[in-house]
Write a protein that holds these residues in place. Structure first.
Motif, PDB file in Angstrom:
ATOM      1  N   LYS A  15      38.583  29.671  -3.055  1.00  0.00           N
ATOM      2  CA  LYS A  15      37.516  28.821  -3.604  1.00  0.00           C
ATOM      3  C   LYS A  15      37.573  28.698  -5.125  1.00  0.00           C
ATOM      4  O   LYS A  15      37.243  27.643  -5.678  1.00  0.00           O
ATOM      5  CB  LYS A  15      36.143  29.397  -3.203  1.00  0.00           C
ATOM      6  CG  LYS A  15      35.906  29.469  -1.698  1.00  0.00           C
ATOM      7  CD  LYS A  15      35.390  28.166  -1.155  1.00  0.00           C
ATOM      8  CE  LYS A  15      35.014  28.326   0.321  1.00  0.00           C
ATOM      9  NZ  LYS A  15      34.548  27.054   0.905  1.00  0.00           N
ATOM     10  N   THR A  62      23.237  34.077  -1.912  1.00  0.00           N
ATOM     11  CA  THR A  62      24.123  32.919  -1.753  1.00  0.00           C
ATOM     12  C   THR A  62      25.567  33.367  -1.561  1.00  0.00           C
ATOM     13  O   THR A  62      26.287  32.848  -0.700  1.00  0.00           O
ATOM     14  CB  THR A  62      24.027  31.993  -2.980  1.00  0.00           C
ATOM     15  OG1 THR A  62      22.662  31.627  -3.184  1.00  0.00           O
ATOM     16  CG2 THR A  62      24.865  30.741  -2.791  1.00  0.00           C
ATOM     17  N   GLU A  66      27.743  32.766   1.888  1.00  0.00           N
ATOM     18  CA  GLU A  66      29.045  32.091   1.859  1.00  0.00           C
ATOM     19  C   GLU A  66      30.135  33.005   2.414  1.00  0.00           C
ATOM     20  O   GLU A  66      31.035  32.561   3.119  1.00  0.00           O
ATOM     21  CB  GLU A  66      29.395  31.673   0.430  1.00  0.00           C
ATOM     22  CG  GLU A  66      28.681  30.427  -0.051  1.00  0.00           C
ATOM     23  CD  GLU A  66      28.986  29.215   0.819  1.00  0.00           C
ATOM     24  OE1 GLU A  66      30.174  28.946   1.088  1.00  0.00           O
ATOM     25  OE2 GLU A  66      28.035  28.552   1.263  1.00  0.00           O
ATOM     26  N   TYR A  70      32.631  32.353   5.578  1.00  0.00           N
ATOM     27  CA  TYR A  70      34.083  32.461   5.413  1.00  0.00           C
ATOM     28  C   TYR A  70      34.651  33.575   6.286  1.00  0.00           C
ATOM     29  O   TYR A  70      35.756  33.448   6.822  1.00  0.00           O
ATOM     30  CB  TYR A  70      34.417  32.722   3.944  1.00  0.00           C
ATOM     31  CG  TYR A  70      35.896  32.659   3.649  1.00  0.00           C
ATOM     32  CD1 TYR A  70      36.521  31.437   3.416  1.00  0.00           C
ATOM     33  CD2 TYR A  70      36.669  33.812   3.623  1.00  0.00           C
ATOM     34  CE1 TYR A  70      37.879  31.365   3.159  1.00  0.00           C
ATOM     35  CE2 TYR A  70      38.028  33.754   3.370  1.00  0.00           C
ATOM     36  CZ  TYR A  70      38.629  32.529   3.135  1.00  0.00           C
ATOM     37  OH  TYR A  70      39.972  32.482   2.887  1.00  0.00           O
ATOM     38  N   GLY A 148      25.082  33.688   7.615  1.00  0.00           N
ATOM     39  CA  GLY A 148      26.344  32.981   7.403  1.00  0.00           C
ATOM     40  C   GLY A 148      27.238  33.058   8.620  1.00  0.00           C
ATOM     41  O   GLY A 148      27.799  32.048   9.074  1.00  0.00           O
TER      42      GLY A 148
END
Length: 664
Positions: A15, A62, A66, A70, A148
């Motif tokens: 990323k 956050t 994420e 992932y 997530g």
């Protein structure tokens, strides 16, 4: 395990780039790579997450959310795709079986559930279709990973978009201390019209929608054809390729084509099995009541735990619950009824001669029998290899033929050998990576040293075993310098003082060659030789050498004469003209310049004045329109050249002293 940290590294690199990972890693003080099956401290992961928040400027929740998304994709790419897809036919079943997956992974990673320290999940359905997900973990602050992971799985496997919010957060005192208990409210909404994303995904809502579509789309003639086709195939599941039956997937067809929307099991009026057969057929099972008193036990478990032959004993006297980490009470067991339970025998209750053996662990499910007000524990021995079987002095024959544990032990024996080989290969790969990195660093040092002695393109040709041809340069500018009264200084000083003085001076000059991009040819004693426009021709060769010369005069003021203690004085001579350049010799090769231009430049230096820059007429012609202040010296007698018209370079009108010296 290293798998988690590897995933986090992969996320950052993918990323944000390799540089961001390197910055994050250095701030966290951790290594660059991690072995998949190696155990690492939790602090490493926590440090990485904390530094990621600071480096990326993103809140922790956050980052963790994420990471959760992932991590799900990373697991799929790492070969766990089919394993995850088959956990359940809907989201409820998927979550319900996550603990079972962790139990399996503990076998794969040669660890117990305690060593793996995996989180635990419990899910409850609500009347409005929502769910309450209970998350238990010893690791505080990581709960935001869960939305997530679950959100990504729901979208990928079941075509539904979910929202998760924390409705309760507490700490519960369990066997191992404080355990974080987070309750999420999970609400789900279909994201797409019902269409199966894979052959394993289905849900009751999708089934109902499919049936409604069938009733609207198929006429009586279509249904009759469907019945006939089904009859020809012996009531088998209908082929997907047939257009009508593609929409009938998941619907059971019985009898004369009657379509059923569910399954109702049929139970016998009485149990057609006697007690002895039941205890032999299920050799690892136990039945106990609300007071934990044992009512019944399988024959193999009686053999391993002789105390169970005395009916009415309390189960917690002989066993402790390893997973989930709950108190040994009927209410706690009922709370986690859908989880896999791992029991371990208590060493103090075993026969004296058995106390040196490793304690047996049992893994299975709990089933509450409401009419009898008793709990049935259907289990199997938790064994990872034949070695563990032998340590407990057990045999394959002790496990029922229908029990898949027999096959799992044999298969896992092979898998453990393969994993050990894989782990060794991974370690060797990591060692090779480190060696390769060190080799690359040493190579760079060697090349830097080589490029300091020879021009880069020349050095590369020599490395490749090629012959370096001499090159002619139509115009370049050569500079020579030396120390005034150097012979007298040498006569009055110790050799070490001369070395220190020259080293101090040459370090300053070497830095200036980089500032003005000129090539240092060589040093002989106190003589320093530089050229501009060689080995790479440039139109500004004279200006570069002129600025370098001005910098030399300034730099020499900072070098002390060891005799007088005053700053040393140097003479500088510059000449412009053609040269021939090439490599001379094989041992300690040098890039040398040949031609009359070299001689004249040397004469400009030897016939120069202390602390002055002496220019030949050709050098003057190159510089006179370049914003330099130059004064005429006039004609002088030059040894071997006769009379020559020369000049002195005073300063650069457009550059400051800091610019000349390369200072900010």
């Amino acid at each position: 395990y290293g798998f988690i940290n590897t995933c986090l590294k992969s996320l950052v690199v993918e990323k944000y780039g390799e540089e961001t990972w390197e910055k994050l890693r250095l701030q966290a003080g951790v290594q660059d790579s991690f072995l998949t099956f190696e155990v690492y401290k939790d602090e490493i992961t926590m440090q990485l997450v904390d530094k990621a928040c600071k480096v990326l400027g993103v809140p922790a929740d956050t980052v963790l959310r994420e990471f959760g998304k992932y991590f799900f994709e990373f697991c799929k790419r790492s070969g766990y795709d089919h394993m995850l897809r088959t956990l359940g036919g809907n989201l409820y079943e998927f979550i319900e079986n996550l603990d079972a997956l962790h139990s399996y992974l503990s076998l794969s990673y040669q660890a117990s559930l305690i060593e793996m320290n995996a989180p635990s999940f419990r899910v409850e359905k609500n009347e409005d279709g929502s769910m309450h997900l209970h998350y238990y973990s010893d690791r505080r602050g990581l709960c935001h990973i869960v939305p997530g992971i679950i959100g990504a799985a729901a979208l990928d496997f079941f075509n539904i978009e979910i929202s998760m919010k924390i409705v309760n957060q507490t700490e519960e005192e369990e066997r191992t201390g404080k355990k974080e208990h987070i309750v999420f409210l999970v609400t789900q909404n279909p994201l797409f019209p019902c269409k199966e994303k894979n052959e394993f995904s289905s849900s009751s809502q999708c089934l109902v929608d499919s049936e409604k579509q069938i009733e609207n789309q198929l006429n009586k003639e279509d249904l009759e054809k469907a019945k006939n086709a089904n009859g020809d195939r012996g009531n088998s599941v209908c082929p997907v390729k047939k257009s009508h039956w593609k929409t009938l997937r998941g619907i059971i067809t019985l009898g004369k084509g009657k379509l059923l929307r569910g399954f109702d099991p049929v139970y016998p009026k009485s149990l057609w099995i006697d007690t002895k057969t039941f205890c032999n057929g299920l050799p690892f099972h136990m039945v106990f009541d609300k007071e934990l008193k044992v009512k019944q036990a399988g024959v193999s478990i009686q053999k391993i735990v002789p105390g169970l032959q005395t009916m009415g004993i309390c189960l917690d006297q002989y066993f402790r619950i390893i997973h989930p980490e709950v108190p040994f009470t009927i209410s706690s067991i009922q709370k986690f009824i859908n989880s896999q339970f791992v029991f371990q025998t208590r060493r103090e209750m075993m026969p004296e001669s058995w106390k040196e053996r490793p304690m047996l662990e049992l893994r299975g499910q709990m089933m509450w029998m409401e009419p009898l007000q008793c709990m049935l524990y259907l289990c199997s021995p938790l064994l990872r290899s034949l070695h563990e079987l032998e340590e407990r002095q057990m045999h394959i024959a002790d496990i029922a033929p229908h029990d898949a544990t027999r096959d799992l032990i044999l298969l896992n024996q092979q898998r453990l050998a393969e994993m050990e080989l894989s782990s060794q290969l991974e370690r060797k790969k990591e060692e090779l990576r480190i060696l390769s990195k060190h080799l690359e660093e040493e190579k760079k040092k060697t090349e830097a040293l080589l490029y300091a002695m020879l021009p880069q393109h020349v050095a590369n040709q020599l490395k490749e075993g090629k012959r370096v041809e001499a090159g002619e340069f139509k115009e370049c500018t050569i500079l020579f310098s030396d120390v005034v009264t150097f012979t007298n200084i040498c006569a009055q000083c110790e050799p070490i003082q001369i070395v220190l003085m020259l080293n101090s001076m040459y370090l300053r000059f070497d830095r200036l060659t980089t500032v003005h991009d000129v090539y240092k040819v060589e040093t002989i004693g106190d003589a320093y030789m530089v050229v501009g426009g060689v080995p790479v021709p440039v139109p500004t060769h004279a200006e570069r050498v002129a600025n370098f010369a001005l910098g030399m005069i300034m730099a020499a003021r900072g070098v002390q004469n060891p005799v007088s203690g005053n700053p040393i004085q140097i003479r500088v001579g510059i000449h412009t003209g053609p040269v021939l350049a090439g490599v001379v010799g094989e041992k300690m090769p040098r890039y040398c310049l040949f031609g009359d231009t070299v001689n004249i430049a040397s004469r400009m230096e030897s016939h120069g004045v202390p602390s002055k820059i002496h220019l030949s007429s050709s050098a003057y012609q190159c510089l006179k329109y370049k914003n330099f202040e130059i004064t005429e010296r006039g004609e002088i007698e030059v040894k071997g050249k006769g009379k020559m018209h020369t000049y002195f370079l005073i300063r650069n009108k457009s550059a400051t002293e800091n610019e000349i010296m390369g200072r900010p």
